[in-house]
Design an enzyme around this catalytic site. Structure first.
Site, PDB file in Angstrom:
ATOM      1  N   GLU A 100       0.830  -1.208   0.000  1.00  0.00           N
ATOM      2  CA  GLU A 100       0.000   0.000   0.000  1.00  0.00           C
ATOM      3  C   GLU A 100       0.864   1.257   0.000  1.00  0.00           C
ATOM      4  O   GLU A 100       0.537   2.255  -0.647  1.00  0.00           O
ATOM      5  CB  GLU A 100      -0.934   0.010   1.216  1.00  0.00           C
ATOM      6  CG  GLU A 100      -1.912  -1.160   1.255  1.00  0.00           C
ATOM      7  CD  GLU A 100      -3.085  -1.016   0.294  1.00  0.00           C
ATOM      8  OE1 GLU A 100      -3.229   0.046  -0.346  1.00  0.00           O
ATOM      9  OE2 GLU A 100      -3.855  -1.989   0.180  1.00  0.00           O
ATOM     10  N   ARG A 116       0.434   3.755  -3.217  1.00  0.00           N
ATOM     11  CA  ARG A 116      -0.193   5.050  -2.935  1.00  0.00           C
ATOM     12  C   ARG A 116       0.850   6.163  -2.812  1.00  0.00           C
ATOM     13  O   ARG A 116       0.725   7.207  -3.445  1.00  0.00           O
ATOM     14  CB  ARG A 116      -1.007   4.994  -1.632  1.00  0.00           C
ATOM     15  CG  ARG A 116      -2.098   3.956  -1.674  1.00  0.00           C
ATOM     16  CD  ARG A 116      -3.063   4.137  -0.525  1.00  0.00           C
ATOM     17  NE  ARG A 116      -3.773   2.892  -0.270  1.00  0.00           N
ATOM     18  CZ  ARG A 116      -4.963   2.815   0.315  1.00  0.00           C
ATOM     19  NH1 ARG A 116      -5.579   3.894   0.723  1.00  0.00           N
ATOM     20  NH2 ARG A 116      -5.539   1.644   0.514  1.00  0.00           N
ATOM     21  N   ASP A 165      -4.990 -10.060  -8.056  1.00  0.00           N
ATOM     22  CA  ASP A 165      -5.266  -8.997  -9.038  1.00  0.00           C
ATOM     23  C   ASP A 165      -4.089  -8.255  -9.683  1.00  0.00           C
ATOM     24  O   ASP A 165      -3.734  -8.504 -10.836  1.00  0.00           O
ATOM     25  CB  ASP A 165      -6.301  -7.995  -8.480  1.00  0.00           C
ATOM     26  CG  ASP A 165      -5.976  -7.423  -7.092  1.00  0.00           C
ATOM     27  OD1 ASP A 165      -4.818  -7.537  -6.661  1.00  0.00           O
ATOM     28  OD2 ASP A 165      -6.873  -6.839  -6.474  1.00  0.00           O
ATOM     29  N   GLU A 184     -12.750   0.022  -9.486  1.00  0.00           N
ATOM     30  CA  GLU A 184     -12.399  -0.934 -10.556  1.00  0.00           C
ATOM     31  C   GLU A 184     -13.414  -1.037 -11.683  1.00  0.00           C
ATOM     32  O   GLU A 184     -13.045  -1.231 -12.847  1.00  0.00           O
ATOM     33  CB  GLU A 184     -12.142  -2.335  -9.963  1.00  0.00           C
ATOM     34  CG  GLU A 184     -10.908  -2.433  -9.077  1.00  0.00           C
ATOM     35  CD  GLU A 184     -11.125  -1.835  -7.690  1.00  0.00           C
ATOM     36  OE1 GLU A 184     -12.298  -1.656  -7.289  1.00  0.00           O
ATOM     37  OE2 GLU A 184     -10.140  -1.525  -7.007  1.00  0.00           O
TER      38      GLU A 184
END
Ligand SMILES: *[C@@H]1O[C@H](CO)[C@@H](O)[C@H](O)[C@H]1NC(C)=O
Ligand SMILES: *[C@@H]1O[C@H](CO)[C@@H](O)[C@H](O)[C@H]1NC(C)=O
Ligand SMILES: *[C@@H]1O[C@H](CO)[C@@H](O)[C@H](O)[C@H]1NC(C)=O
Ligand SMILES: *[C@@H]1O[C@H](CO)[C@@H](O)[C@H](O)[C@H]1NC(C)=O
Length: 541
Positions: free
Chosen positions: A169, A173, A302, A438
């Protein structure tokens, strides 16, 4: 006598501490909510807020004060007006964050306080500011951009962060957001900030295989894995989604250390034996052996697939190893996990747990629509190109069905396919929506690539639904049940709504010349990087 009273005080004190501990258990992030890099991580701290009477009252007051938008008026807006409307949504969320939570990672829009999820460690590191930077810039919200830039230059600092940071993360980010801001502006302050954060993450790579751990303790400079992840395993979507950022960082710092770390991850993955060509979601960084045989294009898997395709694209198609691994992986996924519903032949990706197929698709998994569309546009083989465009369009339709079969017209966290159910959530715990991008992302790519106006309309309908149900007087909030228009807000304005959801929506109503897809590649947090500026761009692998 006095002693006795003291003893009572001590007992009472202990009782109080125990009571606080017991009560606080109810506020713990749910660790085993099922499957979940992002499910878990990105919703972990969506604990219900406003449980107190005051919070409840405040919430009712705020929600009553806010009139719903006029749906008929919104439906008739022109394209330019829609674009301006999305910009207003961005500004509304941003202004509230700035007013009530400036410097905190995220905003609680009902409580009007700062919020921080455990993935960010324990510090005031302005995740929302970094995630919003490039979107503010692209939307030409220049005053807001300048304020954000100043905060980053004066205040962004991870060196005092306590607790543990998520490597994944923090990378997508923070490093992603900063590098993208650099890529758009050439402002080298962002490089220095990105480098400092990447250096904080480096201890994660000190494992026997070079596959990084998930969490870094900044103060102790140690790293470890999530305790729920298959016997100490690292997670495919996490260690497999570092390449774009680390390569670009090596390029702009002219320091190979970052690209060497991700090149090593690639090497390990390439050399491993893949059962049926599939990549399980868990890999042990000590032994280099796969963990539980769970395969998914949703949570935990993913963006690993996404980054293989995008590594190839950002290298201007020179990184042919990435493309080969991508092709092999998606061919195996299609063969083993693509299904059609019994009722209406909706195409969907299921998950595999051991030898069992779970007929469930995550909202997160809808990202494959954008991935296949982008692949199709760039395929050198025309047959594969049209095949993957068909796949993208069929899956886009399925994800759309998951949206329009709810009362709010927003799709749930996960939807299932059984004899009785088609593209709807069954479990109560899978009915929430936390401002995720998404589905809109997929329609954005298809709009750009096919020019079919249907995708633009779907995006607009989703934007109106978000405005109608997720907006509160204090900012945007996730909702707990998309099947009820009597919404219950979760009181978190996720930082990714700025990085991703609002950005993709804005681009849908902008000219193609705003971030053209042949010159920019989006990281998995929708931060665009320029094509060819990767460490190995000038070299054929
Ligand atoms: C950044 O630098 C590149 C390469 O020199 C240039 O093409 C681009 O226009 C610059 N961007 C800005 C916003 O100055
Ligand atoms: C490029 O890739 C190779 C592995 O293929 C790696 O050893 C190298 O460190 C990478 N980075 C640069 C800057 O060449
Ligand atoms: C809406 O939900 C609240 C609880 O969240 C409940 O008290 C209220 O009665 C519901 N309103 C309607 C119209 O169902
Ligand atoms: C960075 O990328 C550019 C564009 O591909 C390339 O020319 C340059 O050599 C790269 N620099 C480094 C240090 O990798």
């Amino acid at each position: 006598m006095v002693r006795l009273r003291e003893r009572y005080f001590v007992i009472f004190g202990l009782f109080l501490i125990v009571a606080i501990c017991v009560v606080s258990l109810f506020f713990l992030p749910c660790i085993d909510c099922g499957n979940a890099t992002r499910v878990l991580i990105r919703s972990a701290l969506n604990r219900p807020a406003g449980r107190t009477l005051d919070g409840q009252k405040l919430r009712e007051k705020i929600e009553k004060a806010l009139p719903p938008p006029d749906a008929a008026a919104l439906a008739s807006l022109s394209n330019a007006e829609r674009r301006a409307f999305i910009k207003k949504m961005m500004k509304f969320g941003w202004d509230n964050y700035k007013t009530y939570a400036w410097g905190a990672n995220e905003l609680r829009p009902l409580s009007r306080t700062g919020h921080s999820a455990s993935i960010f460690g324990n510090g005031e590191t302005g995740a929302t500011i970094i995630d919003a930077l490039d979107t503010l810039y692209i939307m030409e919200l220049s005053d807001e951009y300048e304020v954000a830039r100043r905060w980053v230059s004066l205040n962004l600092d991870f060196s005092n962060t306590k607790g543990e940071l998520s490597v994944f993360e923090t990378n997508i980010r923070f490093i992603g957001g900063l590098l993208s801001a650099y890529g758009l502006t050439n402002d080298t302050m962002f490089i220095d900030k990105a480098r400092a954060i990447a250096d904080v993450l480096l201890p994660a790579f000190d494992t026997p295989t070079g596959i990084p751990f998930a969490l870094v303790n900044v103060q102790r400079k140690t790293a470890e894995n999530w305790n729920w992840a298959s016997g100490g395993a690292s997670i495919l979507s996490e260690f497999g989604s570092l390449q774009l950022e680390f390569d670009y960082l090596s390029n702009v710092t002219q320091n190979r250390i970052y690209s060497e770390k991700v090149a090593r991850v690639r090497e390990v993955l390439e050399s491993l034996n893949k059962p049926d060509g599939l990549y399980p979601n868990y890999l042990n960084p000590r032994t280099g052996k796969w963990g539980q045989q769970h395969v998914s294009v949703g949570a935990l898997g993913d963006s690993f697939y996404e980054y293989l395709l995008k590594a190839w694209l950002i290298s201007d198609k020179r990184d042919v190893q990435a493309k080969k691994m991508y092709d092999d992986a998606v061919d195996a996924l299609e063969k083993k996990l693509l299904f059609k519903s019994e009722q209406n032949q909706l195409w969907y990706f299921a998950e595999k747990k051991g030898s069992r197929i779970e007929h469930k698709m995550d909202h997160l998994a809808c990202f494959v629509v954008g991935m296949f569309a982008l692949q199709s546009k760039n395929e050198l083989d025309p047959e594969r190109s049209s095949h993957f465009l068909e796949l993208a369009e069929k899956l886009a339709d399925t994800c759309h069905e998951s949206y329009i079969r709810t009362d709010t017209r927003i799709g749930p966290e996960s939807f299932r396919f059984t004899r009785d159910a088609e593209a709807v959530a069954i479990n109560e715990r899978e009915k929430y929506y936390i401002l995720r991008p998404e589905v809109i992302e997929g329609w954005f790519y298809l709009w750009r690539i096919t020019g079919d106006a249907k995708y633009r309309e779907w995006c607009w309908e989703a934007a109106v639904a978000i405005e109608t149900h997720c907006r509160t007087a204090g900012g945007y909030s996730g909702i707990r049940n998309v099947y009820s228009t009597n919404v219950s807000h979760d009181d978190v304005q996720q930082s990714f709504v700025f990085a991703e959801t609002f950005k993709y929506l804005y681009l849908v109503f902008s000219e193609e010349s705003v971030i053209p897809l042949d010159r920019w590649v989006f990281n998995t947090e929708a931060h665009p990087f320029p094509v060819r500026f990767s460490a190995n761009a000038s070299q054929v692998r």
